[in-house]
Design a protein around this motif. Structure first.
Motif, PDB file in Angstrom:
ATOM      1  N   ASP A   1       0.821  -1.216   0.000  1.00  0.00           N
ATOM      2  CA  ASP A   1       0.000   0.000   0.000  1.00  0.00           C
ATOM      3  C   ASP A   1       0.851   1.260   0.000  1.00  0.00           C
ATOM      4  OD1 ASP A   1      -2.421  -1.308  -0.071  1.00  0.00           O
ATOM      5  OD2 ASP A   1      -2.639  -1.389   2.098  1.00  0.00           O
ATOM      6  N   ARG A   2       2.032   1.187   0.613  1.00  0.00           N
ATOM      7  CA  ARG A   2       2.873   2.382   0.702  1.00  0.00           C
ATOM      8  C   ARG A   2       3.694   2.620  -0.559  1.00  0.00           C
ATOM      9  NH1 ARG A   2       3.453   4.526   6.002  1.00  0.00           N
ATOM     10  NH2 ARG A   2       2.868   3.059   7.623  1.00  0.00           N
ATOM     11  N   VAL A   3       4.052   1.547  -1.257  1.00  0.00           N
ATOM     12  CA  VAL A   3       5.054   1.684  -2.317  1.00  0.00           C
ATOM     13  C   VAL A   3       4.485   1.557  -3.733  1.00  0.00           C
ATOM     14  CG1 VAL A   3       7.107   0.579  -3.293  1.00  0.00           C
ATOM     15  CG2 VAL A   3       6.964   0.966  -0.837  1.00  0.00           C
ATOM     16  N   LEU A   4       3.501   0.679  -3.900  1.00  0.00           N
ATOM     17  CA  LEU A   4       3.089   0.315  -5.264  1.00  0.00           C
ATOM     18  C   LEU A   4       2.086   1.253  -5.890  1.00  0.00           C
ATOM     19  CD1 LEU A   4       2.311  -3.469  -5.529  1.00  0.00           C
ATOM     20  CD2 LEU A   4       4.253  -2.234  -6.459  1.00  0.00           C
ATOM     21  N   ASP A   5       2.257   1.540  -7.156  1.00  0.00           N
ATOM     22  CA  ASP A   5       1.133   1.978  -7.971  1.00  0.00           C
ATOM     23  C   ASP A   5       1.347   1.473  -9.388  1.00  0.00           C
ATOM     24  OD1 ASP A   5       2.611   3.908  -9.467  1.00  0.00           O
ATOM     25  OD2 ASP A   5       2.425   5.280  -7.786  1.00  0.00           O
ATOM     26  N   TYR A   6       0.409   1.783 -10.256  1.00  0.00           N
ATOM     27  CA  TYR A   6       0.418   1.208 -11.594  1.00  0.00           C
ATOM     28  C   TYR A   6       1.702   1.546 -12.361  1.00  0.00           C
ATOM     29  CZ  TYR A   6      -1.286   0.082 -16.278  1.00  0.00           C
ATOM     30  OH  TYR A   6      -1.432  -0.444 -17.533  1.00  0.00           O
ATOM     31  N   ASP A   7       2.303   2.683 -12.044  1.00  0.00           N
ATOM     32  CA  ASP A   7       3.489   3.120 -12.780  1.00  0.00           C
ATOM     33  C   ASP A   7       4.807   2.751 -12.127  1.00  0.00           C
ATOM     34  OD1 ASP A   7       2.040   4.331 -14.921  1.00  0.00           O
ATOM     35  OD2 ASP A   7       1.413   5.847 -13.486  1.00  0.00           O
ATOM     36  N   THR A   8       4.769   1.982 -11.052  1.00  0.00           N
ATOM     37  CA  THR A   8       6.009   1.511 -10.422  1.00  0.00           C
ATOM     38  C   THR A   8       6.807   0.686 -11.436  1.00  0.00           C
ATOM     39  OG1 THR A   8       4.856   1.387  -8.303  1.00  0.00           O
ATOM     40  CG2 THR A   8       6.882   0.105  -8.502  1.00  0.00           C
TER      41      THR A   8
END
Lengths: 242, 242
Positions: free
Chosen positions: A158-165
């Motif tokens: 939840d802290r690190v990931l998003d779609y553009d990681t």
């Protein structure tokens, strides 16, 4: 138990799973929970499973048999869309549970599956198939799914990931999520199976198995632990009189 | 749900709890889950609760009434040892469940409690009281207990805490454990109640309530998030061809 995580990013898909199973603390064993289905140039899929081991193994065996015997009704490698493959996993799961589950028993026969990959002519997709055989798809807003002992390893995602990681960071994040879970829950354990897919890549899938003492995994875990402690040491102290 | 954590260190005790309760997603409310019992120079205790709100409120009310009316049978402030206080909480819990729980109902009437503090003539102690009324005590090896939605916030405790952690760092760790839980689970929410005790301290207990936007809590959360991202950015990259 089990812990599996699958991530769908702009740059590709990442799958990671542990290999520990247990029925009580005195019946612990190692089983692969990751399976790969691929037909070069047509379809590439990864299936992760959690829950009742007899159920999830049966589902995977039936799917593998159907691929080997080119049965169109349940052949993951002959689908026009990954949506159809998810529906096949769901239907096979319902079939196995209907065959094996005893309604009079208190045993939980249910399994969860994560299925992701790419079918020619489509973008990469990722599905979570529920014990009832229905399923949901990952989106830009919710780029990852977890099954099994999911809570310990959720905060870091939840802290690190998003779609553009970037893909490499998502792999690191998945491994740290596994590490956090293994440290806090004995029912999740190494070795870890890891695989990633880039979109429209013709190369065969190459799952990696990381032992507890794998050099990269060890360095990553140590760097993360050390880094966390250093951040901790620099946090602002409470300004209440202690 | 609820999330409460209590830590027993060489330097003292730390207690933190959220305040959210929910019965379904459309019945969310704020209730204090931390109660303080103290008699200067004789006994100082903190009680945290999770589980069925009617049960945990009844247990706390009965204990508070007994203190107010100086009833020796259930008076937390007249015990010779914190062990006796834990047994009183357990006995009161059994009494309430026997009174309220309907064996024919599927409703879960159970509650968990954490009770910690110091009684004159003893060291500081910390107990986890189970729904059955029995209880365990924290030790040097296992310096913390959690109740409620415990899994999200466990990895940071496992990585950072030990018996010799300074009090200020344990407070930071408890707050970050709460923050991680609140980010990943909507059923746990601010404000947070926080209190700490030093051994043999005569000052009255002074619980702090931290709102979502509390300046120190905000700075701490931001520093932690930023620090994590920075550590993440410095992690060794996988050496597989991606």
């Amino acid at each position: 138990m089990t812990y599996c995580v699958a991530i769908r990013l702009a740059q590709g898909l990442v799958f990671a799973s542990d290999t520990r199973t247990n029925a009580g603390v005195d019946h612990v064993a190692t089983f692969r929970k990751m399976r790969v289905f691929e037909k070069p140039g047509q379809a590439r899929m990864v299936l992760l499973s959690s829950g009742n081991l007899a159920t999830s193994q049966s589902v995977a065996s039936l799917l593998e048999l159907s691929c080997r015997h080119h049965e169109p009704a349940r052949n993951l490698l002959q689908v026009a869309s990954l949506y159809d493959a998810a529906a096949m996993v769901g239907a096979t799961l319902r079939e196995v549970v209907a065959r094996d589950a005893d309604p009079a028993s208190t045993i939980d026969f249910s399994s969860h599956f994560l299925l992701g990959g790419q079918v020619e002519g489509e973008a990469m997709r990722l599905f979570h198939i529920y014990p009832q055989g229905n399923f949901i798809e990952a989106s830009r807003d919710t780029p990852y799914f977890q099954i099994g002992e999911a809570k310990y390893g959720k905060p870091i995602l939840d802290r690190v990931l998003d779609y553009d990681t970037p893909l490499a960071q998502a792999i690191q994040c998945a491994l740290i999520s596994l590490d956090s879970t293994m440290r806090s829950n004995l029912s999740v354990g190494a070795p870890i199976d890891l695989v990633w897919l880039r979109p429209d890549d013709a190369a065969p899938l190459a799952p990696v198995r990381l032992a507890e003492k794998d050099p990269y995994f060890s360095v990553l875990r140590q760097a993360w632990s050390k880094g966390l402690r250093e951040v901790f040491a620099t946090l602002p102290a409470p300004d209440w009189p202690l």
